[in-house]
Design an enzyme around this catalytic site. Structure first.
Site, PDB file in Angstrom:
ATOM      1  N   ARG A 194     -15.845   0.480  -2.882  1.00 31.46           N
ATOM      2  CA  ARG A 194     -15.687  -0.880  -2.377  1.00 31.46           C
ATOM      3  C   ARG A 194     -15.976  -0.869  -0.885  1.00 31.46           C
ATOM      4  O   ARG A 194     -15.460  -0.014  -0.161  1.00 31.46           O
ATOM      5  CB  ARG A 194     -14.255  -1.367  -2.620  1.00 31.46           C
ATOM      6  N   GLU A 240     -10.940 -11.342  -6.951  1.00 26.23           N
ATOM      7  CA  GLU A 240      -9.566 -11.264  -6.438  1.00 26.23           C
ATOM      8  C   GLU A 240      -9.163 -12.532  -5.696  1.00 26.23           C
ATOM      9  O   GLU A 240      -8.117 -12.581  -5.058  1.00 26.23           O
ATOM     10  CB  GLU A 240      -9.369 -10.017  -5.574  1.00 26.23           C
ATOM     11  N   HIS A 299       0.799  -1.216   0.000  1.00 21.18           N
ATOM     12  CA  HIS A 299       0.000   0.000   0.000  1.00 21.18           C
ATOM     13  C   HIS A 299       0.840   1.278   0.000  1.00 21.18           C
ATOM     14  O   HIS A 299       0.378   2.320  -0.444  1.00 21.18           O
ATOM     15  CB  HIS A 299      -1.031  -0.035   1.131  1.00 21.18           C
ATOM     16  N   ARG A 326     -11.259   2.927  -2.102  1.00 21.72           N
ATOM     17  CA  ARG A 326     -10.917   2.012  -0.999  1.00 21.72           C
ATOM     18  C   ARG A 326     -11.503   2.590   0.297  1.00 21.72           C
ATOM     19  O   ARG A 326     -10.837   3.325   1.017  1.00 21.72           O
ATOM     20  CB  ARG A 326      -9.398   1.872  -0.876  1.00 21.72           C
ATOM     21  N   ASN A 376      -4.032  -7.501  -7.598  1.00 18.37           N
ATOM     22  CA  ASN A 376      -3.040  -7.568  -6.514  1.00 18.37           C
ATOM     23  C   ASN A 376      -3.277  -8.820  -5.678  1.00 18.37           C
ATOM     24  O   ASN A 376      -2.385  -9.641  -5.468  1.00 18.37           O
ATOM     25  CB  ASN A 376      -3.130  -6.338  -5.591  1.00 18.37           C
ATOM     26  N   ARG A 416       2.069 -10.489  -1.354  1.00 20.94           N
ATOM     27  CA  ARG A 416       2.278  -9.254  -2.122  1.00 20.94           C
ATOM     28  C   ARG A 416       3.222  -8.277  -1.440  1.00 20.94           C
ATOM     29  O   ARG A 416       3.674  -7.314  -2.039  1.00 20.94           O
ATOM     30  CB  ARG A 416       0.925  -8.583  -2.423  1.00 20.94           C
ATOM     31  N   CYS A 426      -9.011  -3.332 -11.433  1.00 23.12           N
ATOM     32  CA  CYS A 426      -8.634  -2.222 -10.551  1.00 23.12           C
ATOM     33  C   CYS A 426      -7.350  -2.512  -9.770  1.00 23.12           C
ATOM     34  O   CYS A 426      -6.919  -1.704  -8.965  1.00 23.12           O
ATOM     35  CB  CYS A 426      -9.769  -1.862  -9.601  1.00 23.12           C
TER      36      CYS A 426
HETATM   37  C1  PEP Z   1      -6.504  -5.831  -5.432  1.00 24.67           C
HETATM   38  O1  PEP Z   1      -6.411  -6.728  -4.601  1.00 24.67           O
HETATM   39  O2  PEP Z   1      -6.055  -5.925  -6.601  1.00 24.67           O
HETATM   40  C2  PEP Z   1      -7.165  -4.553  -5.087  1.00 24.67           C
HETATM   41  C3  PEP Z   1      -7.449  -3.668  -6.019  1.00 24.67           C
HETATM   42  O3  PEP Z   1      -7.444  -4.279  -3.791  1.00 24.67           O
HETATM   43  P1  PEP Z   1      -6.337  -3.928  -2.669  1.00 24.67           P
HETATM   44  O4  PEP Z   1      -5.053  -3.603  -3.379  1.00 24.67           O
HETATM   45  O5  PEP Z   1      -6.867  -2.795  -1.893  1.00 24.67           O
HETATM   46  O6  PEP Z   1      -6.255  -5.196  -1.875  1.00 24.67           O
HETATM   47 MG    MG Z   2      -7.554  -6.694  -2.783  1.00 25.00          MG
END
Ligand code: PEP
Ligand code: MG
Length: 556
Positions: free
Chosen positions: A334, A433, A191, A298, A456, A467, A504
């Site tokens: 979201r 996801e 993040h 978010r 992600n 990640r 996204c």
């Molecule tokens: C993702 O997981 O790709 C996403 C867009 O949400 P976040 O990065 O907030 O987990």
């Molecule tokens: Mg996510």
């Protein structure tokens, strides 16, 4: 004599900055003990630092009162009490005197002692205070080291250095004064990297053990294009990098000329290019960069700002503001995606061995329905101020989305009963996801209006690669054929039901993948706002019918 030092990390956000360093709270994970000649100097340093810390905390409290409200600012009152706590102070002073050591080491030791005391407490409220002990102790240490917040106020923008940058740690940063980020851990999907891209500043992450070699009193160049950090650069290097900055600025200027024009491919397909946002400021930035709308708000960032859940009113005002700022363009919010790397201390989520696989996102909402309903009420109430869509994260079964829809209907009924207006045109979507959601996308497509692929998490769960872990960043590859096949399967299933699919996750802005995404039938890409003009320009040069067969044949 040249002292310039060069370090290499992972490039997480492009661009180049030159400036002073600022060590963030949480960056202090090891302080060495130094024996001193005169411990009274160390005692004075500690006492001075306590006074500076109190002033800083009071400022933060006032800022919180103005931005998130009085209730949410209470945490800073607790911090002030902790800084002044006699047992805490006595512990520091006694370590300095008994061990004849540097004051920052004494605070560091005291932090560890008090952390353990709070961590061992059964009372959840007291147990929670352990993270506050870290916060106040790191603040005192940084002030002893002369790396304090007033320095930022006097010296404009800075490059932030941190071991890790949690989403909650970024909340208190003055976004206007960020030149870039350097972190010890983390990857390009973390993040901190996302925040850097949203702010259009460079980020180099995953520096590893070299982090402790930095001399933070020096000037730094951070080159987010090649993932390089230069400490104490010489004059020639600075001038070479100033030239590079000029070239980047020129390029951005050129791109911005066409930013408000739509992204239509050569063969006439309109691709919606939206912004990923964490709040109102990012919505304004999305508009500035020519976004067609918001593809991912978010909303959990609202939950990370205070010391308790944001009320229905606080949330309503935020959603309403974003809808108004976007002025009729679609805004996809979201629902809260807390848990895993996005922890709100008041939430009292138990320590988990595998938080990314744990109690998070929709799992929280479906087990604490009151929290979920508060958010849904705020969302539906705001829906009359623009074009709202809502999507749900971390879905793994059809049952989950069915339960979600029942709760949505209950909320609407409550609003009807209270004669509170809301729009009947709110689209409902699911984030794709998890591998499970891909495999049942044929069934999910019957339940909702759209899909948005979160590459992600989809990459993290499919490749079994954290990640956040810089050591396995090569395995964490959204371009891997397995991920691409999953997206293709999702789009095919969606098309059969006549619903649209967007992306996204961070890979949505990666132009290495754009032709393949469009060949699959992706209709929307939601990305960090500053990257919008470049992606639009890239799409305008694509002829999908020309590349489709070749691109899709690479998948099998
Ligand atoms: C993702 O997981 O790709 C996403 C867009 O949400 P976040 O990065 O907030 O987990
Ligand atoms: Mg996510």
């Amino acid at each position: 004599m040249i002292y310039m030092k060069i370090y290499k990390g992972l490039s997480a956000s492009k661009g180049i900055s030159i400036g002073n360093a600022f060590l963030l709270t949480g960056a202090i994970d090891n302080i060495e003990k130094v024996i001193v000649d005169d411990s009274s100097i160390e005692i004075k340093k500690f006492n001075d630092s306590v006074q500076i810390s109190l002033i800083q905390i009071e400022k933060l409290k006032q800022k919180a009162i103005n931005t998130v409200g009085k209730e949410e600012s209470e945490i800073f009152e607790i911090h002030k009490m902790m800084v002044q706590d006699l047992d805490y102070q006595e512990s520091v002073l006694s370590i300095i005197s008994k061990e004849n050591c540097n004051s920052e080491y004494a605070v560091y030791q005291t932090k560890n002692i008090f952390y353990k005391i709070f961590a061992d407490m059964d009372d959840p409220y007291m147990n929670d205070r352990k993270s506050d002990v870290i916060d106040i102790s790191d603040r005192i240490i940084k002030n002893i080291l002369g790396n304090n917040e007033d320095h930022i106020e006097k010296n404009d923008s800075v490059i932030y250095f941190a071991v890790d940058l949690t989403p909650s740690a970024t909340i208190s940063l003055d976004k206007q004064k960020i030149l870039g980020f350097v972190t010890k851990i983390g990857s390009s999907a973390s993040h901190s990297a996302i925040l850097a891209r949203n702010l259009n500043v460079p980020a180099v992450v995953g520096i590893g053990d070299h982090f402790s070699d930095f001399d933070f009193s020096k000037c730094f160049i951070i080159d987010g294009i090649s993932g390089i950090i230069i400490e104490d650069p010489d004059k020639e290097t600075i001038s070479e990098y100033r030239d590079k900055i000029k070239v980047i600025e020129e390029e951005e200027k050129k791109l911005s000329l066409h930013k408000d024009e739509p992204a239509i491919t050569k063969d006439g397909v309109h691709i919606e290019i939206n912004g990923n946002i964490g709040g109102v400021e990012d919505a304004e930035s999305s508009n500035k960069h020519g976004a067609d709308g918001i593809g991912l708000f978010r909303s959990e960032f609202l939950y990370l700002q205070g010391s308790d859940f944001p009320s229905e009113e606080v949330q309503f005002n935020s959603y309403k503001k974003v809808l108004e700022v976007m002025d009729g363009k679609r805004v996809i919010v979201r629902t809260l995606d807390l848990g895993s790397d996005k922890q709100a201390s008041y939430f009292n989520i138990e320590n988990e061995d595998n938080p990314a696989l744990g109690y998070r996102a929709i799992r929280i909402c479906l087990s604490q329905i009151g929290i979920f309903k508060t958010q849904l009420r705020a969302l539906y109430r705001s829906s009359i101020y623009g074009k709202l869509a809502i999507m749900f994260p971390m879905i793994v079964s059809v049952e989950e989305i069915k339960k979600v829809k029942i709760i949505v209907e209950e909320v609407k009924k409550e609003l009807d009963h209270e004669k509170i207006p809301y729009s009947n045109k709110v689209e409902i979507g699911v984030m794709i996801e998890t591998p499970a959601s891909v495999m049942i996308s044929d069934k999910l497509a019957k339940e909702v209006d759209f899909f948005s692929v979160g590459t992600n998490d989809l990459t993290q769960y499919t490749m079994a690669a954290d990640r956040m872990n810089a050591n396995i960043s090569e395995i964490f590859d959204p371009g891997n054929i397995s991920i691409m096949r999953m997206i293709k399967m999702t789009v095919d299933n969606a098309n059969k039901q006549g619903i649209w699919v967007g992306i996204c996750g961070e890979s949505a802005s990666d132009t290495r993948f754009t032709k393949l995404y469009l060949s699959m039938g992706i209709k929307e890409l939601s990305i960090s706002p500053p990257m919008i003009p470049k992606l639009k320009e890239f799409i305008r040069r694509i002829d999908i019918s020309e590349v489709r067969d070749r691109k899709l044949s690479m998948l099998y």
